[in-house]
Write a protein that holds these residues in place. Sequence first.
Motif, mmCIF file in Angstrom:
data_model
loop_
_atom_site.group_PDB
_atom_site.id
_atom_site.type_symbol
_atom_site.label_atom_id
_atom_site.label_comp_id
_atom_site.label_asym_id
_atom_site.label_seq_id
_atom_site.Cartn_x
_atom_site.Cartn_y
_atom_site.Cartn_z
ATOM 1 N N ARG A 1 74.453 16.840 49.087
ATOM 2 C CA ARG A 1 74.567 16.600 50.653
ATOM 3 C C ARG A 1 74.563 17.860 50.641
ATOM 4 O O ARG A 1 73.566 18.092 51.732
ATOM 5 N N PHE A 2 73.995 19.597 50.297
ATOM 6 C CA PHE A 2 73.908 20.218 49.503
ATOM 7 C C PHE A 2 72.297 20.275 50.378
ATOM 8 O O PHE A 2 71.809 21.041 51.399
ATOM 9 N N GLY A 3 71.709 19.397 48.964
ATOM 10 C CA GLY A 3 70.514 19.271 49.631
ATOM 11 C C GLY A 3 69.400 18.642 50.381
ATOM 12 O O GLY A 3 68.881 19.857 51.278
ATOM 13 N N THR A 4 70.165 17.690 50.731
ATOM 14 C CA THR A 4 69.732 17.660 52.399
ATOM 15 C C THR A 4 69.838 18.530 53.912
ATOM 16 O O THR A 4 68.920 18.520 54.313
ATOM 17 N N ARG A 5 71.025 19.379 53.357
ATOM 18 C CA ARG A 5 71.605 19.809 54.567
ATOM 19 C C ARG A 5 70.699 20.842 54.044
ATOM 20 O O ARG A 5 70.142 21.503 55.583
ATOM 21 N N THR A 6 70.318 21.437 53.292
ATOM 22 C CA THR A 6 69.091 22.774 53.315
ATOM 23 C C THR A 6 67.983 22.516 53.940
ATOM 24 O O THR A 6 66.766 22.759 54.047
ATOM 25 N N ILE B 1 68.443 23.199 40.714
ATOM 26 C CA ILE B 1 68.694 22.316 41.934
ATOM 27 C C ILE B 1 69.347 23.391 43.345
ATOM 28 O O ILE B 1 67.840 23.070 43.463
ATOM 29 N N PHE B 2 70.314 23.685 42.941
ATOM 30 C CA PHE B 2 70.719 24.606 43.987
ATOM 31 C C PHE B 2 69.996 25.462 44.469
ATOM 32 O O PHE B 2 69.699 26.036 45.107
ATOM 33 N N GLN B 3 69.362 26.229 43.713
ATOM 34 C CA GLN B 3 69.047 27.429 43.509
ATOM 35 C C GLN B 3 67.358 27.218 44.381
ATOM 36 O O GLN B 3 66.701 28.003 45.008
ATOM 37 N N ALA B 4 66.872 25.584 43.678
ATOM 38 C CA ALA B 4 65.430 25.310 44.466
ATOM 39 C C ALA B 4 65.847 25.072 45.256
ATOM 40 O O ALA B 4 64.716 26.141 46.339
ATOM 41 N N PHE B 5 66.697 24.955 46.235
ATOM 42 C CA PHE B 5 66.689 25.127 47.069
ATOM 43 C C PHE B 5 66.592 25.789 48.659
ATOM 44 O O PHE B 5 66.188 26.268 49.596
ATOM 45 N N SER B 6 67.530 26.870 47.647
ATOM 46 C CA SER B 6 68.077 27.936 48.497
ATOM 47 C C SER B 6 66.975 29.092 48.151
ATOM 48 O O SER B 6 66.511 29.719 49.400
ATOM 49 N N SER B 7 66.256 28.342 46.951
ATOM 50 C CA SER B 7 64.771 29.825 47.191
ATOM 51 C C SER B 7 64.388 29.342 48.632
ATOM 52 O O SER B 7 63.421 29.613 49.100
#
Lengths: 213, 129
Positions: free
Chosen positions: A33-38, B29-35
Amino acid sequence: MTRDPEAGFTLVELLVALTLVGLMSVAIFGGLRFGTRTWEAGTQRSEELNEVVLVQDLMRRHLVQLAAVDQVRRRSEEHPIFVGDGQSVSFVAPLSAHVGLDGLYQFELALEDGEDREQNLIIRWQLYRADRVPGTTSELDGERVLLEGISEGEFSYFGASERRDEPAWRETWSEQAQLPALIALEVAFPEDDRRKWPFFRVAPQRVPALVRP
Amino acid sequence: MTGRAENRGFTLLEVLIAFAILAVSLGAIFQAFSSGLTQISRAERAATAALQARSLMAEVGTVIPLAAGETSGSFDDEIQWRIDIAPYEEGGEVGIQDFGVTLYEVKVVVSDDKRDIVSLKTLRLGEPP
């Protein structure tokens, strides 16, 4: 400890396994969900920026080319080449080369009231002909909304009038012998709108003051 | 340990290690999205600064006189701009000044607190100082 090969799991083992699976799926779905949102936020932001960049590019491209029109004026004195006020500016310029149509066009950039007390920035164009009867239309005419949802906007013009020698910012520009030296457009978006309007000034190209006959 | 080895299941340690690996990869993976988001806002700032610099370039010779010197200002708390105008040093025996004009190098820089975001440079003909 020997175990009966037929024995199943104990309740505790089952509970532990279920908890682990639960934790894992919470983490994975949360991540998704975090991924799709960003992802969506990113696309939306770059679209918002792109819109403003494209609009400024288009306006700059057309307003810069006013130079070509300097010669037109002499042929038809009764048609104003450049008229501007706070809410609209009207000028003659060639269409961008990549459109592939020859000829000069009369353009109008205008801030007009849209829905909910918001304004839209609109561009209109029609083939420029000195003998054109006002009010008539042709199939080469067009109109397009460039920006929607503007809370406030204003054009202004910098230049010297014939009477006053000192150049200054003015709210309107009409019936001047020259083009303005600089055209500005300030745009404000509503507070909940993340779009921003970068500082916008265009200097129409003109014959440099140094080159006098 | 022998005999029933194939039915043994995982030890607690193995499960913990597996979890740690999962956590690390999810974190990556989160890191990749936020960067990605950070990069987008950097791109946003660069594109905005480029537009601002072009508008400032248009002001040179009109609102800002085309004469040697430095002018600066800011758009908001974070974004500053600076315009440097200096006579352009030419090589060669015949200079442009022989024609009664001066060539100026105009440099427009838009920067934030840390570094320059956009820098534009051009040459303009102007009246001699």
